[in-house]
Enzyme design. Structure first.
Site, PDB file in Angstrom:
ATOM      1  N   CYS A  11       0.816  -1.211   0.000  1.00 16.64           N
ATOM      2  CA  CYS A  11       0.000   0.000   0.000  1.00 16.64           C
ATOM      3  C   CYS A  11       0.852   1.265   0.000  1.00 16.64           C
ATOM      4  CB  CYS A  11      -0.932  -0.007   1.222  1.00 16.64           C
ATOM      5  SG  CYS A  11      -2.303   1.187   1.098  1.00 16.64           S
ATOM      6  N   ASP A 135      -5.730  -3.170  11.543  1.00 22.84           N
ATOM      7  CA  ASP A 135      -4.638  -2.217  11.647  1.00 22.84           C
ATOM      8  C   ASP A 135      -4.582  -1.691  13.075  1.00 22.84           C
ATOM      9  OD1 ASP A 135      -2.495  -0.699  10.856  1.00 22.84           O
ATOM     10  OD2 ASP A 135      -3.620   0.610   9.521  1.00 22.84           O
TER      11      ASP A 135
END
Length: 225
Positions: A11, A135
């Site tokens: 990412c 996360d």
């Protein structure tokens, strides 16, 4: 024998060279951050330029944070085959309103406080998501290069179904991703800062090392009963 292949998303890409290197390393997906307060931010138009460098079967993912419907539509127009990743305070209805397949990020507090996060309810509330991305909670939004306690949740619970629905993220690096996969056994892993030389600038050697570490974890798990 366990033959699961952990999928890999890289990412926060901002350069064509990094898109090419991520695909060459073996990434299954790459992420473009459409959140303007992120140091890895790109515009929808820039995301489109970068996505056009992707070879077949590598999925582009657009990360948004509390974005307006118009901003999301701009991103989807530029990257028509994108998967959306909601990383803010979006409700289940707001995620569904985009009318696209999506991943929902769960921002889990670090340390022992993570045990109080009701991940089972979260996964149930966002049952329409293709995946729940795990996360660590940091100030602001987006990834902060920090991990949460991987032992805090019952990964085999049917609501979580880690091996087919969870994406492990947060502070992953080539050095620790094998341990993370062994503990959680997720469908996929997501890395950003762990393969960077600076924010938004990826390192091909680190990307290759990360992919190799994931494959090593899969090989280790395949030998377990």
């Amino acid at each position: 024998m366990n033959t699961h292949r952990t999928r890999i998303k890289i990412c926060g890409l901002t350069r064509e060279a990094d898109v090419d290197a991520a695909a060459h390393a073996g990434a299954d997906a790459v992420g473009f951050v459409l959140y303007d307060k992120s140091p890895r931010h790109v515009t929808p138009e820039r995301a489109g330029e970068l996505a056009r460098h992707l070879p077949p079967f590598v999925t582009p993912v657009l990360l948004v944070v509390n974005a307006s419907p118009e901003h999301i539509q701009r991103g989807c127009a530029e990257v028509p085959n994108a998967l959306l990743q909601f990383h803010g305070d979006e409700s289940p209805a707001e995620c569904l309103a985009a009318g696209r397949p999506f991943v929902r990020a769960a921002r889990i507090p670090s340390g022992f406080a993570g045990h109080d996060f009701d991940l089972l309810k979260y996964a149930s509330d966002f049952s329409a998501a293709q995946a729940i991305l795990l996360d660590a909670h940091v100030e602001g939004y987006g990834g902060g290069g920090q991990s949460f306690d991987w032992t805090a949740f019952p990964w085999s619970h049917p609501l979580l179904n880690a091996s087919s629905r969870l994406v492990l993220s947060g502070g992953l690096t080539p050095a620790n991703v094998t341990d993370g996969i062994t503990c959680v056994r997720p469908w996929a892993v997501d890395v950003s800062s762990g393969v960077e030389v600076s924010k938004g600038i990826k390192n091909p050697d680190l990307m290759n090392a990360f992919v190799a570490a994931v494959r090593a974890a899969d090989e280790h798990l395949s030998r377990l009963p």
